[in-house]
Motif scaffolding. Structure first.
Motif, PDB file in Angstrom:
ATOM      1  N   ALA A  82      37.548  60.736  61.144  1.00 53.88           N
ATOM      2  CA  ALA A  82      36.468  61.019  62.089  1.00 53.88           C
ATOM      3  C   ALA A  82      36.543  60.115  63.315  1.00 53.88           C
ATOM      4  O   ALA A  82      36.076  60.477  64.401  1.00 53.88           O
ATOM      5  CB  ALA A  82      35.122  60.865  61.396  1.00 53.88           C
ATOM      6  N   LEU A  83      37.126  58.923  63.160  1.00 51.96           N
ATOM      7  CA  LEU A  83      37.211  57.991  64.274  1.00 51.96           C
ATOM      8  C   LEU A  83      38.186  58.453  65.349  1.00 51.96           C
ATOM      9  O   LEU A  83      38.044  58.087  66.521  1.00 51.96           O
ATOM     10  CB  LEU A  83      37.655  56.612  63.771  1.00 51.96           C
ATOM     11  CG  LEU A  83      36.657  55.807  62.936  1.00 51.96           C
ATOM     12  CD1 LEU A  83      37.306  54.524  62.453  1.00 51.96           C
ATOM     13  CD2 LEU A  83      35.403  55.503  63.743  1.00 51.96           C
ATOM     14  N   VAL A  84      39.199  59.235  64.949  1.00 54.76           N
ATOM     15  CA  VAL A  84      40.242  59.623  65.897  1.00 54.76           C
ATOM     16  C   VAL A  84      39.658  60.278  67.132  1.00 54.76           C
ATOM     17  O   VAL A  84      40.049  59.980  68.270  1.00 54.76           O
ATOM     18  CB  VAL A  84      41.267  60.557  65.218  1.00 54.76           C
ATOM     19  CG1 VAL A  84      42.266  61.095  66.238  1.00 54.76           C
ATOM     20  CG2 VAL A  84      42.009  59.816  64.113  1.00 54.76           C
ATOM     21  N   LYS A  85      38.696  61.146  66.949  1.00 49.79           N
ATOM     22  CA  LYS A  85      38.137  61.879  68.097  1.00 49.79           C
ATOM     23  C   LYS A  85      37.366  60.969  69.046  1.00 49.79           C
ATOM     24  O   LYS A  85      37.049  61.367  70.178  1.00 49.79           O
ATOM     25  CB  LYS A  85      37.243  63.018  67.610  1.00 49.79           C
ATOM     26  CG  LYS A  85      36.019  62.581  66.832  1.00 49.79           C
ATOM     27  CD  LYS A  85      35.255  63.804  66.324  1.00 49.79           C
ATOM     28  CE  LYS A  85      34.023  63.397  65.500  1.00 49.79           C
ATOM     29  NZ  LYS A  85      33.328  64.594  64.951  1.00 49.79           N
ATOM     30  N   THR A  86      37.060  59.748  68.620  1.00 47.50           N
ATOM     31  CA  THR A  86      36.345  58.801  69.484  1.00 47.50           C
ATOM     32  C   THR A  86      37.302  57.866  70.220  1.00 47.50           C
ATOM     33  O   THR A  86      36.848  57.012  70.989  1.00 47.50           O
ATOM     34  CB  THR A  86      35.371  57.953  68.662  1.00 47.50           C
ATOM     35  OG1 THR A  86      36.110  57.008  67.846  1.00 47.50           O
ATOM     36  CG2 THR A  86      34.487  58.815  67.770  1.00 47.50           C
ATOM     37  N   CYS A  87      38.610  58.012  69.990  1.00 45.61           N
ATOM     38  CA  CYS A  87      39.588  57.049  70.504  1.00 45.61           C
ATOM     39  C   CYS A  87      40.209  57.485  71.829  1.00 45.61           C
ATOM     40  O   CYS A  87      40.363  58.674  72.111  1.00 45.61           O
ATOM     41  CB  CYS A  87      40.698  56.832  69.481  1.00 45.61           C
ATOM     42  SG  CYS A  87      40.141  55.955  67.998  1.00 45.61           S
ATOM     43  N   ALA A  88      40.594  56.486  72.622  1.00 46.41           N
ATOM     44  CA  ALA A  88      41.301  56.740  73.873  1.00 46.41           C
ATOM     45  C   ALA A  88      42.769  57.041  73.615  1.00 46.41           C
ATOM     46  O   ALA A  88      43.404  57.812  74.333  1.00 46.41           O
ATOM     47  CB  ALA A  88      41.177  55.531  74.801  1.00 46.41           C
TER      48      ALA A  88
END
Length: 310
Positions: A82-88
């Motif tokens: 789920a964190l991937v979509k929040t990453c640059a």
């Protein structure tokens, strides 16, 4: 340590991604990487969550985790995914980019026909290399013109290929697929496989021979031992991984200095650059870069980053 690769369970994930180059070289040399299937222990028990660290400094956050080996069942952790979509961006050790002919590069940096590899190694290491070649069902004579590092890549690729585990199921592969689907950039320690080959070919004779020793140690320890280390890590117990890295420091000091200490320190300016991003970055490195007294975690702490388990 990825530097990895199955994904070589020694943690240097860059070697796993080198398999396609090795396969191409093997085809040119007239031999293949296919090996007989061997019995494999069960996957390490699934953890509720895979260990993840928050690395923070001056208001910036980077997510950091160790890679997993290839396994029968694909890695999955909904929290990290789920964190991937929040990453640059997502950072790994290397990628599949090639600018030059890989076979020409390997011929330049990985082959030396002045004397066979058996004359570059101690009698004990020659015997151990023969043991691993037998396990992998790989012809010793095919290794003769290779420098030790290339022999290590080749024999490990052949051996772990024979285990027939799912390369696409490692944490790195799973997360990179998600990043690609979301158009999130992928950055790497080695900007291309060309850079990786040149790095490996630039090792001193001592570093080179110790890299092969390290690989032989790892394979001869057996799949069950490697799974034990990863199982402990999945439970939050870094002890076995720390012990493995400490042993490398003791028995392969030149390799340790180049592939553990120096490469871990080289991540510091990359983390500094990540501070300029408006969103967090996710960094995935070989597990053994996360362990031991000179780990990436310790290098970051010494550089003023606040590091805590997520």
């Amino acid at each position: 340590m990825r530097t990895k690769i199955t994904k070589n369970p020694n943690g240097m994930s860059s070697r796993r991604q080198f398999l396609s180059i090795i396969a191409a070289i093997s085809a040119t040399a007239g031999f293949g990487l296919s090996g007989r299937a061997v019995a494999v222990e069960k996957d390490f028990p699934a953890a509720a969550v895979w260990p993840l660290w928050l690395v923070e400094k001056a208001g910036s956050t980077v997510y950091l985790m160790g890679e997993t080996p290839a396994r029968a069942n694909a890695w999955s952790d909904a929290r990290v995914e789920a964190l991937v979509k929040t990453c640059a961006e997502v950072w790994t050790e290397t990628n599949q980019i090639r600018h030059k002919n890989p076979k020409e590069l390997v011929a330049k940096y990985g082959l030396d026909t002045s004397k066979p590899i058996t004359e570059r190694l101690s009698a004990n290491d020659v015997d151990r290399l023969k043991q691993v070649a037998e396990l992998a069902k790989f012809p010793m004579e095919a290794l003769a013109p290779m420098k030790p590092w290339l022999a290590a890549f080749t024999i490990e690729s052949a051996y772990f290929g024979s285990l027939k585990l799912n390369e696409e199921g490692t944490a790195e592969r799973v997360l990179l697929r998600s990043a690609k689907a979301l158009n999130i950039p992928h950055a790497s320690e080695f900007r291309s496989q060309d850079d990786l080959i040149e790095f490996m070919g630039g090792m001193t004779p001592q570093e080179d021979s110790q890299f092969l020793q390290y690989t032989l140690d790892h394979i001869l320890a057996g799949h069950a031992e490697n799974e034990r280390i990863y199982a402990a890590w999945a439970r939050g117990d870094s002890g076995p991984a720390d012990a493995f890295v400490s042993n490398v420091k003791r028995v392969q000091p030149d390799l340790y200095a180049k592939h553990m200490v120096a490469r871990n320190r080289s991540w510091l300016p990359r983390f500094a650059a990540m501070q300029k991003q408006s969103k967090p970055s996710l960094v995935i490195v070989g597990l053994y870069h996360m362990a031991g007294p000179d780990s990436l975690l310790e290098q970051l702490r010494a550089d003023g980053w606040h590091v805590r388990a997520a």
